[in-house]
Design an enzyme around this catalytic site. Sequence first.
Site, PDB file in Angstrom:
ATOM      1  N   GLY A  12     -30.999 -37.519 -27.661  1.00  0.00           N
ATOM      2  CA  GLY A  12     -31.330 -36.621 -28.774  1.00  0.00           C
ATOM      3  C   GLY A  12     -30.063 -36.142 -29.454  1.00  0.00           C
ATOM      4  O   GLY A  12     -29.993 -36.056 -30.689  1.00  0.00           O
ATOM      5  N   ASN A 105     -37.858 -44.752 -23.341  1.00  0.00           N
ATOM      6  CA  ASN A 105     -38.097 -45.902 -22.477  1.00  0.00           C
ATOM      7  C   ASN A 105     -39.469 -45.757 -21.826  1.00  0.00           C
ATOM      8  O   ASN A 105     -39.953 -44.648 -21.623  1.00  0.00           O
ATOM      9  CB  ASN A 105     -37.054 -45.952 -21.356  1.00  0.00           C
ATOM     10  CG  ASN A 105     -35.762 -46.611 -21.825  1.00  0.00           C
ATOM     11  OD1 ASN A 105     -35.767 -47.442 -22.729  1.00  0.00           O
ATOM     12  ND2 ASN A 105     -34.657 -46.238 -21.201  1.00  0.00           N
ATOM     13  N   ALA A 131     -26.112 -42.981 -24.379  1.00  0.00           N
ATOM     14  CA  ALA A 131     -25.480 -41.666 -24.468  1.00  0.00           C
ATOM     15  C   ALA A 131     -25.418 -41.068 -23.071  1.00  0.00           C
ATOM     16  O   ALA A 131     -26.279 -41.348 -22.245  1.00  0.00           O
ATOM     17  CB  ALA A 131     -26.304 -40.761 -25.382  1.00  0.00           C
ATOM     18  N   LYS A 187     -38.232 -54.633 -22.787  1.00  0.00           N
ATOM     19  CA  LYS A 187     -37.232 -53.676 -22.299  1.00  0.00           C
ATOM     20  C   LYS A 187     -37.719 -53.008 -21.017  1.00  0.00           C
ATOM     21  O   LYS A 187     -36.933 -52.743 -20.100  1.00  0.00           O
ATOM     22  CB  LYS A 187     -36.929 -52.624 -23.373  1.00  0.00           C
ATOM     23  CG  LYS A 187     -35.756 -51.746 -22.951  1.00  0.00           C
ATOM     24  CD  LYS A 187     -35.268 -50.810 -24.027  1.00  0.00           C
ATOM     25  CE  LYS A 187     -33.984 -50.114 -23.562  1.00  0.00           C
ATOM     26  NZ  LYS A 187     -33.790 -48.813 -24.164  1.00  0.00           N
ATOM     27  N   GLU A 273     -38.307 -41.518 -14.409  1.00  0.00           N
ATOM     28  CA  GLU A 273     -39.395 -41.929 -15.313  1.00  0.00           C
ATOM     29  C   GLU A 273     -40.241 -43.046 -14.692  1.00  0.00           C
ATOM     30  O   GLU A 273     -40.952 -43.742 -15.407  1.00  0.00           O
ATOM     31  CB  GLU A 273     -38.792 -42.402 -16.647  1.00  0.00           C
ATOM     32  CG  GLU A 273     -38.067 -41.309 -17.410  1.00  0.00           C
ATOM     33  CD  GLU A 273     -37.502 -41.790 -18.745  1.00  0.00           C
ATOM     34  OE1 GLU A 273     -36.678 -42.723 -18.741  1.00  0.00           O
ATOM     35  OE2 GLU A 273     -37.885 -41.229 -19.789  1.00  0.00           O
TER      36      GLU A 273
END
Length: 312
Positions: A12, A105, A131, A187, A273
């Site tokens: 972000g 993702n 990042a 991905k 995640e």
Amino acid sequence: MKIVIAGAGAMGSRFAIMLKRGGNEVTLIDGWPAHIEAIREHGLRANLNGEELSVPFPIYAQQEVPTDVQADLILVFTKAMQLDQMMQTIQPMIGAETKILCLLNGIGHEDTIEKYVAADKIFLGNTIWTADLIGPGQVRLFGEGSVELQNLKPGYESEAKEVAAVLADAGLHAAYSENIRYSIYRKACVNGTLNGLCSILDVNIAQFGSTSTARKMVETIVGEFAAVARHEAVELDIPEVVRHIEETYDPAGIGMHYPSMYQDLINNHRKTEIDYINGAISRKGEKYNVATPYCDFLTQLIHAKEEVLEAK
Ligand code: NAD
């Protein structure tokens, strides 16, 4: 353009800085008090390819979202398990014309977003920008990347192209995709193999790739993703996806890196995640009556590791 970044962590922050430098009016929403305080005090501090920056932003905590700012575009950039809560809290910033772009993702985020916003306002994509959040209010942004995105609802291609143009104008190398679901699944196969397996085995990508069982594990997991994807009219090219994953083993490329899940879970004891990567395949497999034993087991192993490490 009035842009809101909902979830101003590592990614972000990157998108916020680049979009603001591109001339947009950017507001941040986040849920981490120390991060919010640091940004209010010093601006968002970033090392952008060696250039030290401190960029001021209006930033609001999720419980103090303003009611008088309606966004043209909202980029959601939470971790997958924070998305539902974020969508709830940004409701006041969503007007009739607000578009939502999701570059997280994982698989199936549109189901979460559609609970709050009509499908014609939702745009899905993925990105190979990276990042690092190195502390509250501070990020490291190295390298180059790109974004591809598409409208969720057929018939909204020109709106998707407009969103891509806003990102492209800010140097984010964004383009419209004809088949974003394929890219998202492809991905997710990379994340669904390297993330969980490197974390459980406690190895970097090259070390994983050098094991005698890597090929069989990767082929089996990609096979499970492909079997589920087929039920959603996505036909993955399994050998190509396996080759794509194996290319990452090269120590001269990203082979010496530890995947992001490793850094979150093993180094920082943060929850993962996994439920939106391998776990999503397990849930969808159950729905479509497709057996997904490797994804089921890997999801269970990662959850067990989260418990062992008391991940938060
Ligand atoms: P992140 O963890 O940096 O930020 C997500 C949220 O967690 C933010 O709201 C942040 O403030 C909060 N947070 C971060 N550290 C915290 C801490 N120590 N305590 C409390 N809250 C904290 O997530 P990200 O890396 O920006 O990832 C966002 C999405 O983008 C994910 O779906 C990720 O998989 C995906 N993604 C990340 C990268 C990357 O290089 N970071 C690359 C491509 C895709």
